[in-house]
Design an enzyme around this catalytic site. Sequence first.
Site, short mmCIF file in Angstrom:
data_model
loop_
_atom_site.label_atom_id
_atom_site.label_comp_id
_atom_site.label_asym_id
_atom_site.label_seq_id
_atom_site.Cartn_x
_atom_site.Cartn_y
_atom_site.Cartn_z
N TYR A 1 33.69 42.36 32.94
CA TYR A 1 32.93 42.43 34.18
C TYR A 1 32.23 43.78 34.38
O TYR A 1 31.73 44.08 35.45
CB TYR A 1 33.84 42.13 35.39
CG TYR A 1 34.18 40.66 35.52
CD1 TYR A 1 34.12 39.81 34.42
CD2 TYR A 1 34.58 40.12 36.73
CE1 TYR A 1 34.44 38.46 34.53
CE2 TYR A 1 34.90 38.76 36.85
CZ TYR A 1 34.83 37.94 35.74
OH TYR A 1 35.15 36.62 35.86
N ASP B 1 41.92 30.89 40.33
CA ASP B 1 41.41 29.64 40.92
C ASP B 1 42.29 28.46 40.50
O ASP B 1 42.56 27.55 41.29
CB ASP B 1 39.96 29.38 40.48
CG ASP B 1 38.94 29.99 41.45
OD1 ASP B 1 39.20 31.11 41.94
OD2 ASP B 1 37.90 29.36 41.72
N ASP C 1 45.30 30.71 26.96
CA ASP C 1 45.09 29.25 26.96
C ASP C 1 46.41 28.52 27.15
O ASP C 1 46.49 27.53 27.89
CB ASP C 1 44.34 28.78 25.70
CG ASP C 1 44.59 29.62 24.47
OD1 ASP C 1 45.24 30.67 24.59
OD2 ASP C 1 44.16 29.23 23.38
N ASP D 1 40.48 36.15 36.98
CA ASP D 1 39.55 35.46 37.86
C ASP D 1 39.69 33.94 37.68
O ASP D 1 39.82 33.18 38.65
CB ASP D 1 38.12 35.91 37.49
CG ASP D 1 37.11 35.57 38.56
OD1 ASP D 1 37.49 35.01 39.60
OD2 ASP D 1 35.91 35.85 38.35
N LYS E 1 44.70 37.56 25.14
CA LYS E 1 44.14 36.75 24.05
C LYS E 1 44.10 37.62 22.80
O LYS E 1 43.08 37.71 22.09
CB LYS E 1 42.74 36.24 24.46
CG LYS E 1 42.11 35.25 23.51
CD LYS E 1 42.71 33.86 23.59
CE LYS E 1 42.09 32.95 22.55
NZ LYS E 1 42.77 31.65 22.44
#
Length: 341
Positions: free
Chosen positions: A126, A240, A212, A236, A178
């Site tokens: 970001y 959600d 994942d 982020d 990751k």
Amino acid sequence: MSADKIPVTLINGDGIGPEILEATTRVLEALDAPYTWHRFTAGLTAYDQSGDPLPQVMLDDIRHTKLALKAPLTTPIGTGFRSANVRLREEFHLYANVRPAVTLIHGGKFDDIDLVMIRENTEGLYVGVEHYIPIDDDPHAVAEASGILTRSGCRRISLFAFDYAVRHHRKKVTIVHKANILKKLTGLFLETAQQVGKAYEDKLKIEDRIVDNTAMQLVMNPSQFDVLLTTNMFGDILSDEIAGLIGGLGLAPGGNIGKDAAIFEAVHGSAPDIAGKGIANPTALMLAAGMMLEHTNHHHLAAKLKQAIAAVLQQDKIRTGDLGGTASTKEYTEAIIKRLH
Ligand code: NAD
């Protein structure tokens, strides 16, 4: 203005922002919360009015109050100005994004969610380092973005997360990464978090998980998680997903915490699809205000607010449309105020 009141920068925003911010300040006033508001508007509305989504007078005010309650701000997709939310986090070094998720409506698929997502908030993908490379007559032939993580940034957020976990009597921290693919970028995050974590091994269980797999485990067996610590973009996305486990974005609050300020907001955005209809769920912003009450050491008021929200949702069964109810934002807010009296 009473001398013992705490000044708070109140940031009105876009879409459903004004509706849920008004509902939240009404509830705080009914609680007799010791705040005095410095009101500003940011986001697309401010951009249309003044050419800047983050007016300088508002930034100066936050520098002074060090505390803000913010409605969602719209960010143009693909083109236009850079996210005002991301800029705010950078401006005040709000490096820790804290997003708790607790089951408030029982009888659903998961009855016992009690998780906290702690997301690195200023680095990673970001940072806005991206560009196109033109080839022949295509100016957008290649797009390139860089994720940037620093050891000091990874250490800072790891210390925050482990300290938070201990302070809040949590049992476990899961480092989400990751590092199998982004071996250097998220490898540095994993390596640093594990190093920092060594000093907490007597107080906390510390484990790590690939992002994942975490996403899948969250919908299969969320109660195995307690505190999750991760990088900016993974946090982020996963927050959600976590909001979805507790009934949706209407119930998910967040705090952006740094050395220079703390800004509290809902996890969700400006919801332009329902803006102006008077049906938005204000709970996420109200719970964010509850986090602000805790941050300013008004734990008793925060508990009272959370109890009122839980009573309205569970006992009174007064709910907005996103939770399957029929109440308007105003009716729901009035039900909470009634519970506070
Ligand atoms: P969104 O979170 O605004 O909405 C996603 C879906 O959830 C929509 O269907 C919306 O109606 C619903 N929803 C969200 N909040 C709700 C609420 N309180 N009550 C009832 N339903 C609710 O996400 P989006 O549509 O992807 O983004 C819209 C804009 O918000 C974009 O410009 C985005 O950049 C911005 N955004 C801002 C923030 C922030 O200010 N912190 C966060 C996320 C997105």
